[in-house]
Design an enzyme around this catalytic site. Sequence first.
Site, PDB file in Angstrom:
ATOM      1  N   SER A  15       0.868  -1.312   0.081  1.00 15.30           N
ATOM      2  CA  SER A  15      -0.079   0.020   0.095  1.00 15.30           C
ATOM      3  C   SER A  15       1.163   1.148   0.033  1.00 15.30           C
ATOM      4  CB  SER A  15      -0.959   0.015   1.281  1.00 15.30           C
ATOM      5  OG  SER A  15      -1.381   1.384   1.593  1.00 15.30           O
ATOM      6  N   HIS A  38      -1.181  -1.421  -4.204  1.00 19.34           N
ATOM      7  CA  HIS A  38      -2.717  -1.253  -3.672  1.00 19.34           C
ATOM      8  C   HIS A  38      -2.855   0.227  -3.268  1.00 19.34           C
ATOM      9  CE1 HIS A  38      -5.954  -2.427  -0.601  1.00 19.34           C
ATOM     10  NE2 HIS A  38      -5.442  -1.446  -0.077  1.00 19.34           N
ATOM     11  N   ASP A  40      -5.069   3.213  -1.671  1.00 17.36           N
ATOM     12  CA  ASP A  40      -6.198   3.490  -0.830  1.00 17.36           C
ATOM     13  C   ASP A  40      -6.799   4.675  -1.180  1.00 17.36           C
ATOM     14  OD1 ASP A  40      -6.011   1.226   0.966  1.00 17.36           O
ATOM     15  OD2 ASP A  40      -3.800   1.829   1.236  1.00 17.36           O
ATOM     16  N   MET A  42      -9.658   7.206  -0.499  1.00 19.35           N
ATOM     17  CA  MET A  42     -10.472   7.805   0.550  1.00 19.35           C
ATOM     18  C   MET A  42     -11.035   9.309   0.407  1.00 19.35           C
ATOM     19  SD  MET A  42      -7.912   6.836   3.644  1.00 19.35           S
ATOM     20  CE  MET A  42      -6.832   5.277   3.870  1.00 19.35           C
ATOM     21  N   HIS A  71      -8.361   0.303  -3.883  1.00 14.79           N
ATOM     22  CA  HIS A  71      -9.265  -0.112  -2.526  1.00 14.79           C
ATOM     23  C   HIS A  71     -10.087   1.082  -2.383  1.00 14.79           C
ATOM     24  CE1 HIS A  71      -9.222  -0.889   2.113  1.00 14.79           C
ATOM     25  NE2 HIS A  71     -10.521  -0.881   1.614  1.00 14.79           N
ATOM     26  N   MET A  73     -12.477   3.603  -0.143  1.00 14.66           N
ATOM     27  CA  MET A  73     -13.074   3.846   1.055  1.00 14.66           C
ATOM     28  C   MET A  73     -13.901   5.129   0.918  1.00 14.66           C
ATOM     29  SD  MET A  73      -9.673   2.446   3.194  1.00 14.66           S
ATOM     30  CE  MET A  73      -8.891   2.700   1.780  1.00 14.66           C
ATOM     31  N   MET A 142     -10.932  -6.308   6.211  1.00 16.92           N
ATOM     32  CA  MET A 142     -10.061  -5.463   6.876  1.00 16.92           C
ATOM     33  C   MET A 142      -9.859  -5.942   8.040  1.00 16.92           C
ATOM     34  SD  MET A 142      -9.615  -2.778   4.945  1.00 16.92           S
ATOM     35  CE  MET A 142      -8.820  -1.905   6.264  1.00 16.92           C
ATOM     36  N   GLY A 147      -8.804   3.654   7.253  1.00 12.89           N
ATOM     37  CA  GLY A 147      -8.463   5.034   7.316  1.00 12.89           C
ATOM     38  C   GLY A 147      -7.181   5.489   7.389  1.00 12.89           C
ATOM     39  N   PHE A 148      -6.235   4.692   8.049  1.00  9.68           N
ATOM     40  CA  PHE A 148      -5.000   5.020   8.391  1.00  9.68           C
ATOM     41  C   PHE A 148      -4.047   3.657   8.122  1.00  9.68           C
ATOM     42  CE2 PHE A 148      -7.909   8.224  10.412  1.00  9.68           C
ATOM     43  CZ  PHE A 148      -7.224   9.332   9.746  1.00  9.68           C
ATOM     44  N   GLY A 149      -2.670   4.000   7.667  1.00 11.00           N
ATOM     45  CA  GLY A 149      -1.916   3.049   7.950  1.00 11.00           C
ATOM     46  C   GLY A 149      -1.301   3.015   9.078  1.00 11.00           C
ATOM     47  N   GLY A 150      -0.598   1.971   9.392  1.00 13.86           N
ATOM     48  CA  GLY A 150       0.466   1.904  10.899  1.00 13.86           C
ATOM     49  C   GLY A 150      -0.507   1.560  11.691  1.00 13.86           C
ATOM     50  N   ASP A 180      -6.016  -6.709   4.903  1.00 15.20           N
ATOM     51  CA  ASP A 180      -5.546  -5.219   4.753  1.00 15.20           C
ATOM     52  C   ASP A 180      -5.445  -4.697   6.157  1.00 15.20           C
ATOM     53  OD1 ASP A 180      -4.619  -2.790   3.962  1.00 15.20           O
ATOM     54  OD2 ASP A 180      -6.425  -2.230   2.732  1.00 15.20           O
ATOM     55  N   GLY A 181      -4.212  -4.216   6.703  1.00 13.65           N
ATOM     56  CA  GLY A 181      -4.214  -3.707   7.832  1.00 13.65           C
ATOM     57  C   GLY A 181      -3.312  -4.334   8.888  1.00 13.65           C
ATOM     58  N   GLY A 182      -2.091  -3.804   9.394  1.00 14.36           N
ATOM     59  CA  GLY A 182      -1.252  -4.351  10.201  1.00 14.36           C
ATOM     60  C   GLY A 182      -0.804  -5.674   9.888  1.00 14.36           C
ATOM     61  N   SER A 203       3.103  -0.104   6.029  1.00 17.61           N
ATOM     62  CA  SER A 203       4.261   0.620   6.808  1.00 17.61           C
ATOM     63  C   SER A 203       5.204  -0.803   6.938  1.00 17.61           C
ATOM     64  CB  SER A 203       3.647   1.062   8.163  1.00 17.61           C
ATOM     65  OG  SER A 203       2.788  -0.002   8.894  1.00 17.61           O
TER      66      SER A 203
HETATM   67  C1  DX5 Z   1      -6.180   1.374   5.632  1.00 10.94           C
HETATM   68  C2  DX5 Z   1      -5.880   1.003   4.513  1.00 10.94           C
HETATM   69  C3  DX5 Z   1      -4.625   0.013   4.400  1.00 10.94           C
HETATM   70  C4  DX5 Z   1      -3.372   0.671   4.993  1.00 10.94           C
HETATM   71  C5  DX5 Z   1      -2.246  -0.703   5.241  1.00 10.94           C
HETATM   72  O1  DX5 Z   1      -7.211   1.848   5.611  1.00 10.94           O
HETATM   73  O2  DX5 Z   1      -6.793   0.401   3.804  1.00 10.94           O
HETATM   74  O3  DX5 Z   1      -4.320  -0.370   2.993  1.00 10.94           O
HETATM   75  O4  DX5 Z   1      -2.552   1.278   4.209  1.00 10.94           O
HETATM   76  O5  DX5 Z   1      -1.432  -0.100   6.214  1.00 10.94           O
HETATM   77  P1  DX5 Z   1      -0.513  -0.802   7.225  1.00 10.94           P
HETATM   78  O6  DX5 Z   1      -0.210  -2.300   6.446  1.00 10.94           O
HETATM   79  O7  DX5 Z   1       0.563   0.218   7.444  1.00 10.94           O
HETATM   80  O8  DX5 Z   1      -1.579  -1.178   8.075  1.00 10.94           O
HETATM   81 ZN    ZN Z   2      -6.439  -0.546   1.798  1.00 11.30          ZN
END
Ligand code: DX5
Ligand code: ZN
Length: 228
Positions: A15, A38, A40, A42, A71, A73, A142, A147-150, A180-182, A203
């Site tokens: 991502s 990927h 994102d 938003m 993706h 959102m 999910m 909404g956010f990475g990390g 997707d996520g973490g 991340s």
């Molecule tokens: C979150 C995104 C993810 C995000 C993943 O809303 O859909 O794609 O960027 O980032 P990490 O891998 O850091 O959780």
């Molecule tokens: Zn995503």
Amino acid sequence: MNAAYSTDGQYIHPSILNADFMSIGTELDKISSADSVHVDVMDNHFVPNLTFGPAMVEQIVERSTIPVDAHLMIDDADRQAPVFAEAGASSVTFHLEAARAPIKLARDLRRKNTEVGVALRPATPVEPLLDVIGEFDMLLLMTVEPGFGGQSFLDSMLPKIRRARAAISASNLEVSIQVDGGVSRETIERCAEAGANVFVAGSAIYQAQDAAQEISALRELARAHSAH
Ligand code: DX5
Ligand code: ZN
């Protein structure tokens, strides 16, 4: 059968949410050994963050040497998602929570020659979707609130992945499960064992010293722990 999401394989989709937006071309070059990028999207409404629109996606498609996995959102998926297919994304994933007529939308998108994914927030149950899952190429579960990475991976999503994979296999369908996520070296094995085969990592890849090395490490772990 579709090319990008054969369920025989394990796919790594970095991502770019946490990439350096001022150097997006170089950031894309770092991940050219991955399976797809990927992106994102938003709208600051479906999620409290604002990122790329269709014009930016079109430029990423032109610049990237690997397919673009969009993706979305965003609200009003029925009207907005086809625009991203027209922008050239190889696959378009919309949220079930943002679509009024998800099956009609999936069919519209397929007619635009894109692969179609349907995404669920962590608290949305997968069961109501299982009877119609064959309408989609991919199910995105999910593993953080979008909404956010990390953010930290939600282990509580593993049973949902397992139930979805069991239902898809029981119906003899070729539907990929994306997480997707973490997702990181610490969590990817659990996802693969539960039945996911497409792994988004933001991340973990962009904070690594060497993105290409991280991609191959994640791919190896996913393959070694594949549920297939
Ligand atoms: C979150 C995104 C993810 C995000 C993943 O809303 O859909 O794609 O960027 O980032 P990490 O891998 O850091 O959780
Ligand atoms: Zn995503």
